[in-house]
Design an enzyme around this catalytic site. Structure first.
Site, PDB file in Angstrom:
ATOM      1  N   GLY A   7      -2.355   4.891   0.600  1.00 30.06           N
ATOM      2  CA  GLY A   7      -1.354   4.004   0.012  1.00 30.06           C
ATOM      3  C   GLY A   7      -0.089   4.012   0.844  1.00 30.06           C
ATOM      4  N   ALA A   8       0.224   2.881   1.474  1.00 34.93           N
ATOM      5  CA  ALA A   8       1.354   2.812   2.403  1.00 34.93           C
ATOM      6  C   ALA A   8       2.538   2.057   1.816  1.00 34.93           C
ATOM      7  CB  ALA A   8       0.902   2.161   3.710  1.00 34.93           C
ATOM      8  N   TRP A  11       6.577   5.112  -1.651  1.00 35.49           N
ATOM      9  CA  TRP A  11       6.410   6.514  -2.034  1.00 35.49           C
ATOM     10  C   TRP A  11       5.357   7.189  -1.155  1.00 35.49           C
ATOM     11  CZ3 TRP A  11       8.251  10.719  -2.833  1.00 35.49           C
ATOM     12  CH2 TRP A  11       7.863  11.688  -3.749  1.00 35.49           C
ATOM     13  N   ARG A  31      -4.117  -0.546   2.745  1.00 29.98           N
ATOM     14  CA  ARG A  31      -5.224  -1.386   2.281  1.00 29.98           C
ATOM     15  C   ARG A  31      -5.398  -2.610   3.161  1.00 29.98           C
ATOM     16  NH1 ARG A  31      -5.106  -5.817  -0.788  1.00 29.98           N
ATOM     17  NH2 ARG A  31      -2.902  -5.475  -1.314  1.00 29.98           N
ATOM     18  N   LYS A 186       8.259   8.421 -18.593  1.00 25.39           N
ATOM     19  CA  LYS A 186       9.649   8.078 -18.252  1.00 25.39           C
ATOM     20  C   LYS A 186       9.749   6.647 -17.734  1.00 25.39           C
ATOM     21  CE  LYS A 186       8.913   8.354 -13.704  1.00 25.39           C
ATOM     22  NZ  LYS A 186       9.238   7.366 -12.655  1.00 25.39           N
ATOM     23  N   ASP A 239      13.131  13.569 -13.945  1.00 25.13           N
ATOM     24  CA  ASP A 239      12.631  12.249 -13.573  1.00 25.13           C
ATOM     25  C   ASP A 239      13.188  11.172 -14.500  1.00 25.13           C
ATOM     26  OD1 ASP A 239      11.213  10.473 -12.051  1.00 25.13           O
ATOM     27  OD2 ASP A 239       9.237  11.119 -12.700  1.00 25.13           O
ATOM     28  N   ASN A 251      11.394   0.466 -12.218  1.00 21.61           N
ATOM     29  CA  ASN A 251      11.169   0.271 -13.647  1.00 21.61           C
ATOM     30  C   ASN A 251      12.474  -0.069 -14.361  1.00 21.61           C
ATOM     31  OD1 ASN A 251       8.186   1.045 -14.477  1.00 21.61           O
ATOM     32  ND2 ASN A 251       8.788   2.452 -12.850  1.00 21.61           N
ATOM     33  N   VAL A 273       5.214  -2.491  -7.604  1.00 22.97           N
ATOM     34  CA  VAL A 273       4.474  -2.302  -8.853  1.00 22.97           C
ATOM     35  C   VAL A 273       5.365  -1.628  -9.892  1.00 22.97           C
ATOM     36  CG1 VAL A 273       2.497  -1.172  -9.934  1.00 22.97           C
ATOM     37  CG2 VAL A 273       2.273  -2.176  -7.657  1.00 22.97           C
TER      38      VAL A 273
END
Length: 325
Positions: A7-8, A11, A31, A186, A239, A251, A273
């Site tokens: 996963g690039a 994070w 991906r 959270k 967090d 978020n 996301v």
């Protein structure tokens, strides 16, 4: 030693940088082939972390075989909704570290990401990392701390040694459920905090929200077999503070957009996301089946999935029956 980051995004790239700083051979799997080619050519993740150089011992690739060949640990930074289908066809690693902060609701009930990884890969050695970890700061080696949990103490200590460094302090825990649940829940509260910001309701409102939300998280987590003290540590309170207050928090930012009229479809179309959107859906499904009351979580669900007005939902929360704290 070689480790692989699957996963690039921001994070995943940040954690790959931490590992590369320790002198490890790091494969960063993307991906999309065009993303891997851009990372290799520019030596920078301009899409998610512009301005941060990739060192020579960090190798981007879109080949799963190349990324996982000879690896000692696969670090998974894939969105929760794509986790199982991404990992299932890949070669298996000896052990996995989950960076994904989310929950799923399946035929087996409420499922944590370490459980999704174990089921998709058939590998039981799975740890999880969580804490106040904003990728933009960690990638630039600003001071931060996190906690890694695993049922197997040796795996948590291995991750601690691999990722811990001058700018990133890593603690260990045996409470895998607590560390994962704190990191997942959270995000739901951060959506609510963003709505508070978007409506300009003030600092008192946000402080009250975060305090009562922490109590809700603890109550839920303990019911899931986690230890209450975990939620007052880095993966819980730490967090929660970072995600509810930072301008880097996707978020919190999504909650602010919702308060200003953004739709669920617009949030899902974003490259960034918003895990809280999927977690609150899983928690709602679990709550409907179990009958357990999660008032703040349910309020967020009503706004996100039923399209109710945030101020009307807030009025319902404020009008709940008075009780002792």
């Amino acid at each position: 030693m070689k480790i692989t980051v699957i996963g690039a995004g921001a994070w995943g790239t940040a954690v790959a940088l931490l590992a590369a700083q320790k002198g490890l051979e790091v494969a960063l799997w993307a991906r999309r082939p065009e993303q891997a080619e851009a990372l290799q050519a520019m030596r920078e993740n301009r899409e998610y972390l512009p301005g941060v150089a990739l060192p020579a011992n960090l190798r981007p690739t879109s080949s799963a075989d190349e990324a996982l060949e000879g690896t000692a640990l696969a670090v998974v930074a894939v969105p929760s909704r794509a986790l199982a289908q991404t990992l299932a066809p890949m070669p298996k690693a000896p052990a996995y570290l989950s960076l994904t902060k989310g929950l799923a609701y399946t035929a087996h009930g409420l499922t944590r990401m370490s459980q999704v990884i174990a089921e998709a890969t058939g590998v039981e050695r799975v740890a999880a990392l969580s804490g106040p970890n904003l990728a933009e700061e960690i990638a630039r080696f600003q001071p931060a701390a996190s906690v890694v949990a695993a049922a197997e103490p040796g795996l948590a200590q291995q991750v601690q040694k691999l990722l811990g460094g001058p700018s990133f302090r890593v603690y260990t825990s045996r409470d895998l459920a607590g560390v994962e649940l704190g990191g997942a829940l959270k995000n739901v509260i951060a959506l609510a905090a963003g709505m508070v910001d978007g409506l300009r309701l003030g600092d008192n409102a946000k402080a009250a929200l975060m305090t009562r939300a922490l109590r809700e998280i603890v109550r839920f987590g303990v019911a899931q077999g986690a230890h209450s003290e975990t939620f007052y540590g880095l993966s819980g309170l730490g967090d929660l503070i970072a995600t509810c207050t930072s301008l880097h928090s996707r978020n919190r930012g999504a909650g602010e957009k919702i308060a200003r009229g953004a739709t669920l479809e617009e949030l899902e179309a974003s490259k960034q996301v918003v895990e809280g959107v999927y977690t609150v859906k899983a928690l709602h499904a679990w709550g409907q089946e179990s009958g357990v009351e999660l008032p703040i979580t349910e309020a967020v669900y009503r706004v996100v999935y039923r399209g109710e007005r945030p101020l009307e939902v807030l009025s319902d929360l404020m009008g709940r029956e008075a009780k002792p704290e």
